[in-house]
Each structure stands twice: as C-alpha cells, then as structure tokens.
Design an enzyme around this catalytic site. Structure first.
Site, PDB file in Angstrom:
ATOM      1  CG  ASP A  95      -2.062   1.005   1.070  1.00  0.00           C
ATOM      2  OD1 ASP A  95      -2.131   1.668   0.022  1.00  0.00           O
ATOM      3  OD2 ASP A  95      -2.857   1.131   2.006  1.00  0.00           O
ATOM      4  CB  CYS A  98      -0.883   3.540   3.339  1.00  0.00           C
ATOM      5  SG  CYS A  98      -2.282   3.462   4.458  1.00  0.00           S
ATOM      6  CG  LEU A 205     -13.686  10.303   6.273  1.00  0.00           C
ATOM      7  CD1 LEU A 205     -13.857  10.852   4.863  1.00  0.00           C
ATOM      8  CD2 LEU A 205     -14.903  10.667   7.110  1.00  0.00           C
ATOM      9  CG  HIS A 234      -5.384   5.258   7.552  1.00  0.00           C
ATOM     10  ND1 HIS A 234      -5.574   4.012   8.097  1.00  0.00           N
ATOM     11  CD2 HIS A 234      -4.103   5.263   7.087  1.00  0.00           C
ATOM     12  CE1 HIS A 234      -4.462   3.302   7.983  1.00  0.00           C
ATOM     13  NE2 HIS A 234      -3.561   4.039   7.369  1.00  0.00           N
ATOM     14  CG  MET A 376     -13.560   0.738  14.930  1.00  0.00           C
ATOM     15  SD  MET A 376     -14.394  -0.117  13.591  1.00  0.00           S
ATOM     16  CE  MET A 376     -14.016  -1.811  14.027  1.00  0.00           C
ATOM     17  CG  HIS A 399       1.910   3.508  11.044  1.00  0.00           C
ATOM     18  ND1 HIS A 399       2.230   2.442  11.861  1.00  0.00           N
ATOM     19  CD2 HIS A 399       1.033   3.019  10.133  1.00  0.00           C
ATOM     20  CE1 HIS A 399       1.575   1.360  11.453  1.00  0.00           C
ATOM     21  NE2 HIS A 399       0.836   1.678  10.425  1.00  0.00           N
ATOM     22  N   GLY A 402      -0.676  -0.205  15.978  1.00  0.00           N
ATOM     23  CA  GLY A 402       0.003  -1.460  15.668  1.00  0.00           C
ATOM     24  C   GLY A 402      -0.848  -2.646  16.074  1.00  0.00           C
TER      25      GLY A 402
END
Length: 476
Positions: A95, A98, A205, A234, A376, A399, A402
């Site tokens: 990705d 990303c 989002l 993201h 989330m 980032h 994890g």
C-alpha cells in the site's frame, strides 16, 4: 519477544548486537511491555533488514512494530547509494504511500453530535469504501498519466480541492521523479475507477473530537481546539500501489543474484539504488505516491461537499497530510557528514523537527505534524516532530497503534454486527459495507495506542500535542 536477547540502553531503547552478517545493529524504541508483546518475528525481520547492502547506522523498529512483509511494520532503514545501498519493494510495502490526512472543521462537537447519524450516512454514500470499491471518476490514459505525475496538485487543478491545501501536504502534494510510463497496464486498469475511494482493511474516514490538548502552544499553531471536531482520512494508493509492489517484488527477487545480493528472505527482494531496476522501481513507486496523494485529495473534496450540506458552519482546512509507506531520498548526518540517503519507512511516519527546510512556514517553529491513527473505538493522536528524532531514527516516528493480533484471529474473537452495536452504545457511529471487515479491525485487535505514543515521546521521536476520540467512523 524475549527481552533477554536484547541489550537495554534506557527505558525506551533496546539494541540487537550485529551478528551473522548484520552490517549494523538493530534498534527498537519501546517500553518493556511493548517490546515483550512484540512477536519474535519482529526480532527476525529487524535483523534481516540489517543484513541488506548499504544500510547505515541501524535497522530501526518503532513502538508500534509488528510482523510485516519483509520489513516489520514500524520498520525504518536508510541506505547509501555510494555504498551499494539498495531499495526494497518489501521495505515500502504494497500500500504505497498509505497515509493520514487531518482536516480542521472549526465546529464544536456539540453541534456535530445532533447530526452524527445524518453525517455518517452522507459520508458513507459519497465516499465508496470496502474491498474493490469503485468511485464515479473514470480516468482515460492522458488523465491517468497526469494524475501519476501531478498527485494532489493535479487533483486541485482539476477542481478537487484548494490551492492552499498543497502547502500542508508532504512534498507539497506532488512527488518529484515519478515516471508514469513505468506503471503497467494492469496497475492502470485496477486504478481506473478507484480514485476517491477508501478501500478496505484498516482504511477509514473518521470524524473525531479533540478530547485533550497536551501541548497548548503547538496545538494553537496547528489550529487544534479542545472539543472542536476534526476529520481524518486514512488510505493509500489502492489497487495501483498493490500492483506496483507485487510486480517489482517478483522482478527484484529474480534479479538479486545478478547483483550479487544474497537475500536473508525472499520478501526482502531489493535492487541497488543505482541499478536500472532500482531506478525503475523508484520511478514507479513515486508515481504510486502521487496516486495516493491524489486519492486523499479527492476524498477531501468529497468530504467538503458532504459537510457543506450537513454542517454548513464547517470550514474544512487541512492540518497536514503525511504518508507512512515510502522510500524517500533525504539528506541526513552520518558521522558528522551530510549524506544523501534513501530512507525506507514501512508503517512509520516522517517526523521532521523544528526548523526543517521542508516544513510549511506555519510549522517551522513547532516541528512537523505527525498523525497517529488508533482504532475505531480508541483514541488517535496528533504529535509533533522533534529535533532529537533526526539522530535517533532519521526523523521518523510510529504511525498507529500497531496490530496485536492477526485479522483472522480477530474474527474468532469478535462479530462485526455486535461490535457496531457496542460502539453505538458508546456514542460512536460506524458505517461499513462489511461486518467481517469491522471484526477484523476490532479495537481489541490493536495495541494500546496511548502506550505507543508515550513510548514515542519518551524515546524522543515525537511529542504529544492532542488526543482525538472517534464520533463517526466510515470503515472500509
């Protein structure tokens, strides 16, 4: 991970001594609990990266590190082309580019609370999400080439955004050195209808409330206000980036012996930076970076359109956009000398400190915004780059939280429909085309994001600025 195999250098730093063909040591930044919770595969992958030609200083792992493809996710490594350094498709990942983009709204969370369901429905309808999701934009070959060359700058020129957005995007929204001609017909086909889409997996989002300000002066410079709402996006380069990664991994694996490279494992397939294959990968990867930047820019435009209808008081201003799956050519100091290096960040975020020349003027005194996604049902964070990070890990930070367990393991523990109901009971509205996808991304499948950012700050990689909590999540 067995910490007895590591040399502890402080509360947040652990070393792996070079042995068995390692050119440099391994360095992990985390507290004892985070290191102890890492899979042993992280140890193996950090040491394997340290065996690649031309690596300098160390093979690094961030506090959120976990097992990835070739490189650990949360891995950072820099290579010197003058020392035979390599570029690795596995070190960037599938990705490509990303990343996370965060938008300020200027709207108080109480105003949004009354419209959460309506906002969630409108965003879910406007921004396609999920595996194989397709949007309304269709690119012909000329438009595809322009997008691959121009990134977010191209999107703004096409009317998807504002000129002022570009200053607050990594590379000002356009990655130089992209070579669209190196993007295959299959990669183009996969991307033709995927612009402006979130995709699946951990992409999202999210409408978030600024729950806590942890650094008042920096938060003020970033435009973050307690109890106001921000929106974070993201996602990455979708099918095109995955295709580029897969194609070049195969080519690099087959060509390794021609370059005299003995791969510790096939997933670390690489090529010398100064070789034809290395240059071709960089050209294609940079085009995929532009694809991701354009994609997030289009999603920003669609989000603005939705908010204009549901939250007319909102003014969606870009805080920052930064990627965490890249290889970037940067200048860093090694043994007192400034050297041109190719820095791989795989699930790791660039984190330039105050005064760095590539930062927007508004952030020169604060350091770069570092956008850390949670899950989330948990917090996300905004951090700021620190000058100490330059010498610690080539100006890099974590980032996200994890993963603590695989997606398959997560589906054994949670049911998507039940999770959606449980989160709704906590005031978090979820919209997703796939209950299974929700289960795969269950909050409990991730590490404690607060522990991760505490470790990043403790180690000197980045400092905490604000904590965000979810109100609405559109999940791929």
């Amino acid at each position: 991970m067995d910490t007895n195999r590591l040399i502890r250098k402080g509360p947040w730093e652990w070393h792996i001594a070079p042995e068995g063909g390692m050119y440099v040591p391994g360095v992990l930044y985390a507290d004892a609990a985070l290191v102890g919770g890492m899979d042993d595969k992280v140890f193996e992958q950090v040491t394997n990266v340290a065996r690649l030609p031309g690596i300098v200083k160390a093979s690094y792992a961030m506090p959120d590190a976990h097992w990835g493809y070739g490189f650990p996710i949360g891995g950072v490594a820099a290579f010197d082309p003058e020392l035979g350094g390599v570029v690795s498709a596995g070190g960037v990942g599938f990705d490509i580019s990303c990343g996370v983009r965060t938008l300020l709204t200027g709207v108080d969370s109480e105003q949004v609370e009354a419209h959460k369901a309506e906002l969630a429905d409108a965003l879910f309808a406007a921004i396609p999400a999920g595996l194989g999701s397709r949007g309304e934009i269709r690119l012909d070959e000329n438009a595809m080439d322009a997008m691959l060359s121009g990134g977010a700058d191209w999107a703004v020129r096409c009317g998807w955004g504002e000129e002022r957005d570009l200053e607050r995007i990594e590379e000002r929204g356009m990655m130089a050195g992209a070579v669209p001609a190196l993007i295959s017909a299959e990669a183009r086909k996969r991307q033709r209808a995927e612009m402006g889409t979130l995709g699946s997996g951990n992409h999202y989002l999210e409408v978030q409330r600024v729950a806590e300000i942890l650094d008042e002066p920096t938060a003020a410079a970033f435009g973050l206000v307690r109890d106001e709402v921000v929106i974070s996006i993201h996602c990455g380069s979708r099918g095109l980036g995955h295709q580029v990664g897969g194609e070049f991994l195969k080519r690099m694996a087959l060509a390794a012996h021609e370059y005299g490279i003995s791969l510790p494992e096939r997933e670390l397939a690489c090529a010398p930076i100064n070789s034809d294959l290395g240059r071709e990968y960089l050209g294609a990867m940079r085009a995929a970076i532009n694809c991701a930047l354009a994609n997030r820019q289009i999603i920003t435009h669609l989000t603005r359109e939705v908010c204009a209808g549901v939250l007319p008081a909102a003014r969606l201003t870009l805080l920052y956009d930064v990627s965490h799956n890249t290889c970037k050519e940067e200048v860093h100091e090694i043994d007192g000398q400034r050297r041109r290096l190719f820095v791989h960040r795989k699930g790791a975020t660039r984190a330039f400190g105050p005064g760095h020349p590539e930062l927007p003027g508004a952030y020169s005194g604060t350091g770069q915004p570092v956008l850390i996604g949670g899950s989330m049902g948990t917090a996300s964070y905004v951090l700021a780059g620190m000058s100490t990070s330059e010498s610690l890990a080539f100006s890099s930070a974590c980032h996200g939280a994890g993963r603590a367990m695989s997606r398959r393991q997560a589906t054994r523990h949670w049911q998507g429909r039940q999770l959606i109901d449980d989160l709704a009971a906590r005031g978090i509205v979820i919209r997703s085309p796939s209950p299974r996808g929700v289960a795969e991304e269950a909050p409990g499948a991730y590490k404690d994001v607060s522990a991760v950012v505490d470790a990043a700050e403790g180690a000197g990689l980045a400092r905490k600025v604000a904590r965000l909590v979810p109100m609405v999540c559109i999940k791929g």
